[in-house]
Design a protein around this motif. Sequence first.
Motif, PDB file in Angstrom:
ATOM      1  N   UNK A   6       0.836  -1.183   0.000  1.00 57.65           N
ATOM      2  CA  UNK A   6       0.000   0.000   0.000  1.00 57.65           C
ATOM      3  C   UNK A   6       0.882   1.249   0.000  1.00 57.65           C
ATOM      4  N   UNK A   7       0.436   2.279  -0.723  1.00 57.54           N
ATOM      5  CA  UNK A   7       1.128   3.566  -0.719  1.00 57.54           C
ATOM      6  C   UNK A   7       0.379   4.499   0.228  1.00 57.54           C
ATOM      7  N   UNK A   8       1.121   5.298   1.005  1.00 56.73           N
ATOM      8  CA  UNK A   8       0.493   6.153   2.013  1.00 56.73           C
ATOM      9  C   UNK A   8       1.367   7.377   2.241  1.00 56.73           C
ATOM     10  N   UNK A   9       0.789   8.382   2.912  1.00 63.17           N
ATOM     11  CA  UNK A   9       1.547   9.586   3.241  1.00 63.17           C
ATOM     12  C   UNK A   9       1.658   9.712   4.756  1.00 63.17           C
ATOM     13  N   UNK A  10       2.844  10.074   5.230  1.00 63.43           N
ATOM     14  CA  UNK A  10       3.073  10.223   6.672  1.00 63.43           C
ATOM     15  C   UNK A  10       2.389  11.497   7.157  1.00 63.43           C
ATOM     16  N   UNK A  11       1.555  11.352   8.219  1.00 64.97           N
ATOM     17  CA  UNK A  11       0.736  12.469   8.701  1.00 64.97           C
ATOM     18  C   UNK A  11       1.008  12.841  10.159  1.00 64.97           C
ATOM     19  N   UNK A  12       1.595  11.955  10.950  1.00 64.71           N
ATOM     20  CA  UNK A  12       1.752  12.301  12.354  1.00 64.71           C
ATOM     21  C   UNK A  12       2.436  11.211  13.146  1.00 64.71           C
ATOM     22  N   UNK A  13       2.327  11.320  14.466  1.00 65.40           N
ATOM     23  CA  UNK A  13       3.056  10.405  15.351  1.00 65.40           C
ATOM     24  C   UNK A  13       2.160   9.910  16.488  1.00 65.40           C
ATOM     25  N   UNK A  14       2.538   8.748  17.027  1.00 64.70           N
ATOM     26  CA  UNK A  14       1.847   8.163  18.181  1.00 64.70           C
ATOM     27  C   UNK A  14       2.894   7.902  19.253  1.00 64.70           C
ATOM     28  N   UNK A  26       5.829  10.267   0.947  1.00 67.66           N
ATOM     29  CA  UNK A  26       5.015   9.184   0.401  1.00 67.66           C
ATOM     30  C   UNK A  26       5.808   7.889   0.552  1.00 67.66           C
ATOM     31  N   UNK A  27       5.186   6.906   1.189  1.00 64.47           N
ATOM     32  CA  UNK A  27       5.908   5.688   1.572  1.00 64.47           C
ATOM     33  C   UNK A  27       5.159   4.435   1.135  1.00 64.47           C
TER      34      UNK A  27
END
Lengths: 98, 98, 98, 98, 98
Positions: D2-10, D55-56
Amino acid sequence: MQIARVKGTVVSTNKAEKLMGLKLLVVKPIDLETMEEKGSPIVVVDAVGAGEGEVVMLVGGSSSRQTAATENKPVDQSIVAIIDHIDIDNKRVFQKFQ
Amino acid sequence: MQIARVKGTVVSTNKAEKLMGLKLLVVKPIDLETMEEKGSPIVVVDAVGAGEGEVVMLVGGSSSRQTAATENKPVDQSIVAIIDHIDIDNKRVFQKFQ
Amino acid sequence: MQIARVKGTVVSTNKAEKLMGLKLLVVKPIDLETMEEKGSPIVVVDAVGAGEGEVVMLVGGSSSRQTAATENKPVDQSIVAIIDHIDIDNKRVFQKFQ
Amino acid sequence: MQIARVKGTVVSTNKAEKLMGLKLLVVKPIDLETMEEKGSPIVVVDAVGAGEGEVVMLVGGSSSRQTAATENKPVDQSIVAIIDHIDIDNKRVFQKFQ
Amino acid sequence: MQIARVKGTVVSTNKAEKLMGLKLLVVKPIDLETMEEKGSPIVVVDAVGAGEGEVVMLVGGSSSRQTAATENKPVDQSIVAIIDHIDIDNKRVFQKFQ
């Protein structure tokens, strides 16, 4: 991994031997877009001592067996972390009550 | 893990050798929000001696092979517990008939 | 596990070496509520010698590799049983033609 | 994958011991048809040092444990690549900002 | 297993070490009912040398690591066969262009 809130408990006496001693909890998934509960509750094993109302991280599939508590156990969803805070787009969308 | 109710049985004589002796049951998923049956029935292997009408817990994927009965077997959903009771938001939403 | 009906075949000469000799079939899932075909056809490996039109049981994921025919093979859905009959709520919903 | 974009942290302090030292990120899936974000954010482990906005590529299930950082860890989604460019039907649909 | 058509490529230089040398392709699932493309494109690893436009078979999950090219690699979808032809209900629904 999925974020969820602890909502309740499940009790079983007649179960696979390897499940003895494991704590079964009911959790409800949280949508990270709105931080609201969304979808049907699911049953999970607790690997970190989570309490009712806490926001937790679930791990599913074979990975749910990769903790000291769940190794080689017939479980497919485990709580592996209690969440302190979540930041999205530089905004704090969740902060654990201290 | 998923909660479901036992609804019936499946019989097969021509099957993979490792399935010999395993009991195949039909179950219907239960939505924990309403405690009503929901969704299509599925076929599972019984690892705990569940009877028709009982409310059970299913484990899926590779974890369904982590019981004495199902080890190394070609099964992807197993009954691993018969449920006694379920509590959500401090209310008893399910109690097994004694 | 999923119930399905055998509908056709898939042939490939250029494939991963470990797939050599395996029979690829097209099946269509059956909804156990209605016993009608439902959803898109999928491709599976045959581990029991199923024939066209037969009602079979599929096993998915890593469990699909737990048969003599599929061990260590790159397959994620296998036919592991040919169904004789299915009973739900004490009614026979499927009986194999003899 | 899956391709996704980094949005934040936990962030979590109370967690399974094997999660210590792993970085948890929030990502949002990208639909390759439109290159727009689509669906709810999910939590993943970073195995390559991805930064916010990048994008990862994600890998899920047991395969998410097949990196130096995640081996034997209770994780079910890992970032395993930072994407440089994506071409579909001979058109460049994504190019990383240099 | 899923049938899909090769549509493009993905390039990444910063990635998990075990992904070095693997070819990442974009594919679009094909609905076997209509033989039309359906659903969002996904990223897969090529284990058989598939070319753009070819119709291929994908294997997912841990099974996608059961090829010479992908063993122990952090991948969750692999191309394991190039399809020659598909027959459903005694009709040829797909024939590879020679």
